[in-house]
Design a protein around this motif. Structure first.
Motif, PDB file in Angstrom:
ATOM      1  N   LEU A  12       0.821  -1.209   0.000  1.00  0.00           N
ATOM      2  CA  LEU A  12       0.000   0.000   0.000  1.00  0.00           C
ATOM      3  C   LEU A  12       0.856   1.260   0.000  1.00  0.00           C
ATOM      4  O   LEU A  12       0.528   2.243  -0.674  1.00  0.00           O
ATOM      5  N   GLN A  13       1.976   1.246   0.722  1.00  0.00           N
ATOM      6  CA  GLN A  13       2.831   2.428   0.759  1.00  0.00           C
ATOM      7  C   GLN A  13       3.504   2.650  -0.592  1.00  0.00           C
ATOM      8  O   GLN A  13       3.647   3.798  -1.038  1.00  0.00           O
ATOM      9  N   LYS A  39      -6.767  -7.417   6.365  1.00  0.00           N
ATOM     10  CA  LYS A  39      -5.806  -6.376   6.745  1.00  0.00           C
ATOM     11  C   LYS A  39      -5.642  -5.364   5.618  1.00  0.00           C
ATOM     12  O   LYS A  39      -5.573  -4.147   5.864  1.00  0.00           O
ATOM     13  N   MET A  40      -5.583  -5.850   4.379  1.00  0.00           N
ATOM     14  CA  MET A  40      -5.452  -4.959   3.220  1.00  0.00           C
ATOM     15  C   MET A  40      -6.593  -3.947   3.178  1.00  0.00           C
ATOM     16  O   MET A  40      -6.379  -2.742   2.998  1.00  0.00           O
ATOM     17  N   LEU A  41      -7.816  -4.438   3.369  1.00  0.00           N
ATOM     18  CA  LEU A  41      -8.969  -3.540   3.286  1.00  0.00           C
ATOM     19  C   LEU A  41      -9.071  -2.620   4.500  1.00  0.00           C
ATOM     20  O   LEU A  41      -9.557  -1.496   4.388  1.00  0.00           O
ATOM     21  N   SER A  42      -8.605  -3.079   5.634  1.00  0.00           N
ATOM     22  CA  SER A  42      -8.671  -2.232   6.836  1.00  0.00           C
ATOM     23  C   SER A  42      -7.658  -1.088   6.775  1.00  0.00           C
ATOM     24  O   SER A  42      -7.865  -0.034   7.380  1.00  0.00           O
ATOM     25  N   ARG A  56      -7.631   2.674   3.079  1.00  0.00           N
ATOM     26  CA  ARG A  56      -7.965   4.096   3.136  1.00  0.00           C
ATOM     27  C   ARG A  56      -6.995   4.869   4.033  1.00  0.00           C
ATOM     28  O   ARG A  56      -6.674   6.037   3.760  1.00  0.00           O
ATOM     29  N   LYS A  57      -6.519   4.257   5.090  1.00  0.00           N
ATOM     30  CA  LYS A  57      -5.589   4.942   5.998  1.00  0.00           C
ATOM     31  C   LYS A  57      -4.302   5.324   5.285  1.00  0.00           C
ATOM     32  O   LYS A  57      -3.735   6.392   5.513  1.00  0.00           O
ATOM     33  N   ILE A  58      -3.826   4.434   4.407  1.00  0.00           N
ATOM     34  CA  ILE A  58      -2.550   4.676   3.729  1.00  0.00           C
ATOM     35  C   ILE A  58      -2.739   5.414   2.405  1.00  0.00           C
ATOM     36  O   ILE A  58      -1.949   6.294   2.048  1.00  0.00           O
ATOM     37  N   LEU A  59      -3.791   5.092   1.680  1.00  0.00           N
ATOM     38  CA  LEU A  59      -4.001   5.685   0.361  1.00  0.00           C
ATOM     39  C   LEU A  59      -4.757   7.008   0.412  1.00  0.00           C
ATOM     40  O   LEU A  59      -4.652   7.821  -0.504  1.00  0.00           O
ATOM     41  N   GLY A  60      -5.558   7.202   1.438  1.00  0.00           N
ATOM     42  CA  GLY A  60      -6.348   8.416   1.541  1.00  0.00           C
ATOM     43  C   GLY A  60      -7.775   8.218   1.047  1.00  0.00           C
ATOM     44  O   GLY A  60      -8.096   7.241   0.375  1.00  0.00           O
ATOM     45  N   ASP A  61      -8.620   9.172   1.344  1.00  0.00           N
ATOM     46  CA  ASP A  61     -10.049   9.046   1.057  1.00  0.00           C
ATOM     47  C   ASP A  61     -10.426   9.329  -0.391  1.00  0.00           C
ATOM     48  O   ASP A  61     -11.497   8.923  -0.844  1.00  0.00           O
ATOM     49  N   LYS A  62      -9.570  10.036  -1.142  1.00  0.00           N
ATOM     50  CA  LYS A  62      -9.940  10.462  -2.489  1.00  0.00           C
ATOM     51  C   LYS A  62      -9.467   9.524  -3.587  1.00  0.00           C
ATOM     52  O   LYS A  62      -9.860   9.676  -4.753  1.00  0.00           O
ATOM     53  N   MET A  99     -17.471  -5.421   2.280  1.00  0.00           N
ATOM     54  CA  MET A  99     -16.323  -4.737   2.878  1.00  0.00           C
ATOM     55  C   MET A  99     -15.761  -3.702   1.904  1.00  0.00           C
ATOM     56  O   MET A  99     -15.387  -2.587   2.303  1.00  0.00           O
ATOM     57  N   LEU A 100     -15.697  -4.071   0.634  1.00  0.00           N
ATOM     58  CA  LEU A 100     -15.221  -3.125  -0.371  1.00  0.00           C
ATOM     59  C   LEU A 100     -16.176  -1.948  -0.520  1.00  0.00           C
ATOM     60  O   LEU A 100     -15.745  -0.793  -0.675  1.00  0.00           O
ATOM     61  N   GLU A 101     -17.475  -2.224  -0.482  1.00  0.00           N
ATOM     62  CA  GLU A 101     -18.440  -1.124  -0.536  1.00  0.00           C
ATOM     63  C   GLU A 101     -18.265  -0.193   0.656  1.00  0.00           C
ATOM     64  O   GLU A 101     -18.394   1.029   0.527  1.00  0.00           O
ATOM     65  N   ASP A 102     -17.955  -0.752   1.816  1.00  0.00           N
ATOM     66  CA  ASP A 102     -17.790   0.057   3.029  1.00  0.00           C
ATOM     67  C   ASP A 102     -16.617   1.028   2.922  1.00  0.00           C
ATOM     68  O   ASP A 102     -16.645   2.100   3.546  1.00  0.00           O
ATOM     69  N   ILE A 103     -15.573   0.667   2.156  1.00  0.00           N
ATOM     70  CA  ILE A 103     -14.440   1.592   2.009  1.00  0.00           C
ATOM     71  C   ILE A 103     -14.554   2.413   0.719  1.00  0.00           C
ATOM     72  O   ILE A 103     -13.635   3.146   0.361  1.00  0.00           O
ATOM     73  N   GLY A 104     -15.675   2.273   0.035  1.00  0.00           N
ATOM     74  CA  GLY A 104     -15.906   3.085  -1.158  1.00  0.00           C
ATOM     75  C   GLY A 104     -15.181   2.605  -2.390  1.00  0.00           C
ATOM     76  O   GLY A 104     -14.945   3.394  -3.323  1.00  0.00           O
ATOM     77  N   ALA A 105     -14.827   1.327  -2.455  1.00  0.00           N
ATOM     78  CA  ALA A 105     -14.197   0.791  -3.659  1.00  0.00           C
ATOM     79  C   ALA A 105     -15.207   0.777  -4.802  1.00  0.00           C
ATOM     80  O   ALA A 105     -16.415   0.651  -4.579  1.00  0.00           O
ATOM     81  N   GLU A 106     -14.723   0.875  -6.031  1.00  0.00           N
ATOM     82  CA  GLU A 106     -15.620   1.022  -7.170  1.00  0.00           C
ATOM     83  C   GLU A 106     -15.770  -0.228  -8.018  1.00  0.00           C
ATOM     84  O   GLU A 106     -16.799  -0.404  -8.656  1.00  0.00           O
ATOM     85  N   ILE A 107     -14.749  -1.084  -8.083  1.00  0.00           N
ATOM     86  CA  ILE A 107     -14.817  -2.293  -8.904  1.00  0.00           C
ATOM     87  C   ILE A 107     -14.354  -3.492  -8.097  1.00  0.00           C
ATOM     88  O   ILE A 107     -13.362  -3.426  -7.362  1.00  0.00           O
TER      89      ILE A 107
END
Length: 411
Positions: free
Chosen positions: A180-181, A215-218, A221-227, A249-257
């Motif tokens: 992610l980093q 862990k990846m999904l949790s 957003r913390k590492i990549l940011g909200d936008k 879980m993906l919908e909860d973090i706003g993933a699109e595909i």
């Protein structure tokens, strides 16, 4: 966040043929025909035949390159994907002979011949279509070089000269934080705004795979940011139950595909996942080669977004045909092309003309970091983070003549 409602236009049910009048029967029959890409007449562009003298496979620079040569010595070239090293007997025994000595202007018919004649269709599937598609792509490069035009000008009306990309990590082994980093750092360097992450274990989901994915999904957003736009690919790892769980879980973090949530052969399973999810776009199709299956996938809500592979699916024209199938079903396409080497070249041509190309297209971090010097131009992003589509003749690449001096001819 993108709403899936823009993707879920369903076709009206087809009428039953029984009991219909002649006109209604004919209309129903036409409705079940596979649509074709509206290819301009090549005999108008090329007044004289473009005869194919040879089709040859070479190994050089650690890669397989397929070369189509005309009777006047002009060449069309494509790099072969990694599957070809195990498919050379099909290429040589079944496919090449249907192109050698033929007029390249009749390319759609040559592709059909390579599939239907000599009972070749009995080998149908990725191995056969990958061989046919590789030759077809090289022939397009030849035609573009002869016409001194980019291939997309031979295919139809150009709709774009560049496209936005997402950065993909193909890594399932490195620590989640490291992956992610790296994506976050590369986003800043390239001025891009989308990523694709891998979840599941690729056609499996062990407890270790599951823990890594959670862990990846949790942390995403913390590492990549909200936008940042997030896409996720499971490579068929999950059961229907887990596919739905991860989709939410993906919908909860706003993933699109969400790509290939369950095994790609499990249409009912994917349809069940799709029905259970309300916000995210379900994508797939990179393993598929049957146009009838693509039509079914589009019309019956298995996927919202189709992803044919330009090579696996039989070349540029069949990829555009899938795009037309998707368009008539109210769906979009994002062809599978996880490359930043010469294998991206036919995708450029598809992207230039495809009317229903969806969203961001793939740009893999690993491939981008190791550009070779034996072809030009380097496959790099523009300053604004988009991928320019070359406007040079053929597929848009030139190869160093020196690579042929030590090339090994395989067939």
């Amino acid at each position: 966040m993108l709403s899936r409602k823009h993707f879920l236009r369903h076709l009206a049910g087809l009428p039953l043929l029984a009991g219909l009048g002649t006109q209604a029967t004919a209309e129903a029959a036409r409705a079940t025909e596979l649509p074709l890409w509206p290819l301009p007449d090549l005999t108008t562009t090329f007044r004289e035949p473009v005869l194919i003298r040879s089709v040859e496979l070479f190994k050089t620079q650690g890669q397989l390159l397929l070369v189509v040569t005309s009777d006047r010595g002009q060449r069309g070239i494509t790099q072969c994907n990694d599957r070809m090293q195990n498919l050379t007997s099909l290429l040589q025994g079944l496919v090449m002979k249907h192109f050698v000595g033929q007029d390249a202007r009749q390319l759609p018919q040559l592709v059909q011949n390579a599939y239907s004649l000599d009972s070749n269709y009995k080998y149908a599937g990725m191995p056969l279509w990958n061989c046919i598609g590789t030759v077809e792509i090289a022939v397009w490069d030849l035609l573009g070089k002869v016409a001194q035009k980019p291939v997309h000008e031979l295919l139809g009306t150009a709709r774009r000269t560049s496209y936005p990309v997402y950065l993909s990590s193909l890594d399932r082994n490195a620590p989640v934080e490291q992956i992610l980093q790296q994506l976050a750092d590369t986003l800043q360097q390239t001025h891009t705004n989308g990523v694709k992450i891998k979840i599941g274990g690729r056609l499996k989901n062990t407890p270790e795979d599951d823990a890594r994915s959670v862990k990846m999904l949790s942390l995403a957003r913390k590492i990549l940011g909200d936008k940042v736009i997030i896409y996720a690919d499971a490579n068929g790892s999950f059961s229907v139950k887990d596919g739905i769980r991860y989709g939410k879980m993906l919908e909860d973090i706003g993933a699109e595909i969400f790509e290939e949530a369950v095994n790609f052969e499990d249409e009912e399973g994917m349809r069940a996942v799709n029905k259970a999810l309300k916000k995210i776009v379900l994508a797939g199709g990179e393993q598929d080669t049957s146009l009838y299956r693509f039509q079914r996938l589009a019309q019956t809500s298995v996927y919202d977004l189709l992803q044919p592979d330009v090579y696996y699916n039989g070349g540029i024209l069949r990829t555009l045909q899938v795009a037309e199938i998707a368009r008539l079903a109210g769906k979009t396409v994002a062809p599978h092309s996880p490359k930043a080497d010469p294998l991206i070249a036919p995708f450029w041509q598809v992207a230039a003309v495809c009317p229903n190309l969806f969203g961001l297209q793939e740009y893999p971090v690993a491939f981008a970091a190791r550009q070779a010097s034996w072809y030009t131009p380097a496959i790099r992003l523009a300053a604004d983070g988009t991928m320019p589509i070359p406007q040079t003749p053929g597929l848009g690449l030139e190869y160093d003549e020196g690579i042929w001096k030590k090339a090994e001819k395989l067939c």
